[in-house]
Write an enzyme that holds these catalytic residues in place. Structure first.
Site, short mmCIF file in Angstrom:
data_model
loop_
_atom_site.label_atom_id
_atom_site.label_comp_id
_atom_site.label_asym_id
_atom_site.label_seq_id
_atom_site.Cartn_x
_atom_site.Cartn_y
_atom_site.Cartn_z
N CYS A 189 0.94 -1.10 0.02
CA CYS A 189 0.01 0.13 0.10
C CYS A 189 1.30 1.47 -0.42
O CYS A 189 2.07 1.01 -0.90
CB CYS A 189 -0.95 -0.27 1.26
SG CYS A 189 -2.39 0.94 1.21
N ILE A 190 0.83 2.27 1.12
CA ILE A 190 1.67 3.32 0.71
C ILE A 190 3.45 2.83 1.02
O ILE A 190 3.94 3.91 1.19
CB ILE A 190 0.81 4.89 1.75
CG1 ILE A 190 1.74 5.61 1.94
CG2 ILE A 190 1.19 3.58 3.62
CD1 ILE A 190 1.22 6.59 0.65
#
Length: 536
Positions: free
Chosen positions: A267-268
């Site tokens: 993800c991030i």
């Protein structure tokens, strides 16, 4: 930015003939759905209308049809609004769906046949239990999706044995205890998102990616991010890259006694890893000088041009509002950001729990992924503002040389290290087609894997989960779209973890004996899961 609803309303008023046709269509749908003949049926997977009474009882069947027919027609009409651009129409339709979801007949006692039947059969006990659940949520200040008290860190969750080998103001680094007599020479460094705590990668023993990798003979390190308070409002995206990811990589390769590692971003955390990889490839002309030999991205965006429904939340005005809030607090609170993500899927993340708990009188479920999801973190002002403006609004990481960090302009096309990238079919946070386009920006060879399910269960997808478990994997075709790539792939049975494991084993070196004692430069600071993960 103007209100999308106001723009849609103004557009219809400017086209009175089309408006009259739209009203006529709504009236036609309302009349048709009031008849016994089926006109609109619930979509597959819509569990609001699974009870038999929605089809067997004429009143409830007509109610369901009218609701579905009218709301679907309204949403399509918003998309068809004359003279409104696609982005504004999509945003208006997103908020319209929220209103439609809220007024669904399944959300109210007297129009929910299952709730009425249970109240009658239980002599009102279900309603009493539902009111007690409501009072508990009221005291908690939240619509609780799970009873977190049933899970204990280090026992039920984040229980894979290991030791904290590094701690700084940004993160702790955990090295996991080998279970094999020999491990691959090259260690794995896992970079989780800082929006939640790291143990999404180490849930229960049956759902732990960490435990699986350790069992396959890998030397595994995981970053556990600090949960920042107002005193760390200035913690930046760069701090996460250099004091977080790069520091962890340096520690892992020093402890393992090797020049390079395999890095994994989720993800991030994957977005940050991609930025770091671009920075390293700009800083060091020779590939052997870069401390990462190859890498993996799990449900990760680097191209934010089509980020999914979350785009409806992000505009110059909304970001300015958040920046004002974060300026006062120093961070974005875990509950504030958690509700933002829940509102992306209100039927399954909000209204399902309203019905199950308050109308049916059921207790909150005990599911490990939900317990992790409820254990959120604060987002430091500087980092969150950067991500919203530079990544989501300006999409600078996807543009060569548009983003500069610590004296280097970033270009994903300069990255030379082979990449294994993963997307999930039902992912609404990082849509799989966008993860495919993101991986295509990398200049190195890419193997892309597509898994079933969504952002969490698609990634935390251990082998043996279901007889229907499948994935698609093959070389990314830079000249082809995601749809074209998928059409050329054959589904594989089982979990993508198995394909990834084979890919890693080919590249992570010959087996070596694991170190029996701590490295002098990185003494053991305590047992996993460490102290940062316990910070509220």
């Amino acid at each position: 930015m103007p209100n999308p609803f106001a723009q849609v309303a103004a557009a219809w008023l400017a086209h009175p003939v089309e408006l009259a046709r739209a009203w006529h269509e709504l009236a036609t749908v309302a009349w048709a759905t009031a008849t016994p003949a089926p006109v609109a049926e619930a979509a597959e997977g819509d569990d609001r209308f699974v009870d038999d009474a929605w089809r067997a009882n004429p009143f409830f069947h007509a109610l369901m049809q009218q609701y579905l027919g009218l709301t679907r027609t309204l949403e399509r009409q918003v998309y068809d609004t004359p003279g409104v651009d696609e982005r504004d129409a999509r945003s208006a339709a997103f908020w319209l769906r929220h209103w439609c979801n809220a007024v669904a007949p399944s959300n109210f006692l007297f129009t929910n046949p299952q709730a009425l039947r249970r109240a009658f059969d239980s002599g009102g006990a279900s309603l009493r239990a539902g009111f007690q659940e409501y009072l508990r949520d009221l005291l908690a200040g939240d619509l609780r999706m799970v009873d977190r008290a049933r899970f204990e860190l280090g026992r039920d969750l984040a229980a894979t044995p290991g030791r904290v080998v590094m701690r700084n103001p940004v993160m702790e680094l955990i090295q996991y205890t080998p279970v094999c007599g020999r491990v691959h020479a090259m260690p794995l460094v896992l970079v989780p998102p800082w929006i939640n705590k790291y143990y999404i990668l180490d849930l229960t023993a049956q759902q732990s990616m960490v435990r699986y990798l350790v069992g396959q003979g890998f030397d595994v390190f995981v970053i556990s991010w600090k949960n920042p308070g107002s005193d760390q409002a200035g913690m930046s995206f760069e701090d996460h890259l250099f004091d977080g990811i790069l520091a962890a990589i340096e520690a892992a390769r020093t402890i393992a006694g090797v020049p390079q590692v395999h890095a994994v971003g989720y993800c991030i955390g994957g977005t940050a890893l991609a930025a770091l990889m671009a920075w390293l490839n700009r800083r060091y002309p020779q590939a052997q000088d870069i401390p990462v030999a190859h890498w993996s991205l799990l449900a990760t965006l680097t191209d934010f041009s089509k980020p999914g429904d979350i785009a409806s939340f992000i505009s110059d005005d909304s970001v300015a509002l958040l920046e004002g809030l974060m300026a006062r607090q120093g961070f974005l609170d875990a509950q504030q950001i958690g509700w933002s993500f829940r509102m992306l899927r209100p039927n399954t993340q909000v209204w399902r729990y309203v019905v199950q708990k308050y109308l049916l009188g059921e207790a909150a479920p005990s599911l490990a992924p939900l317990a992790w999801n409820a254990d959120g973190t604060r987002q430091p002002r500087a980092t969150h503002a950067f991500c919203l403006r530079a990544l989501y609004l300006a999409n600078q990481l996807a543009q060569a040389d548009a983003l500069e960090l610590r004296g280097e302009r970033l270009d994903l096309g300069r990255i030379r290290q082979p990449l294994y990238a993963v997307g999930a079919v039902a992912d609404h946070i990082t849509p799989w087609r966008s993860t495919y386009c993101s991986a295509a920006l990398v200049g190195a060879p890419v193997r892309y894997a597509l898994t079933a399910s969504g952002h969490i269960l698609g990634i935390i997808n251990p082998p043996g989960g279901s007889a229907k478990q499948q994935y698609w994997a093959g070389p990314l075709l830079a000249a082809s779209s995601a749809k074209q790539w998928l059409a050329l792939q054959k589904p594989g049975a089982g979990s993508w973890w198995q394909d990834w494991n084979a890919w890693l084993a080919e590249r992570c070196g010959e087996p070596r004996a694991p170190a029996a004692t701590a490295h002098p430069s990185y003494p053991w600071l305590g047992d996993a899961p460490g102290i940062y993960v316990r910070e509220g």
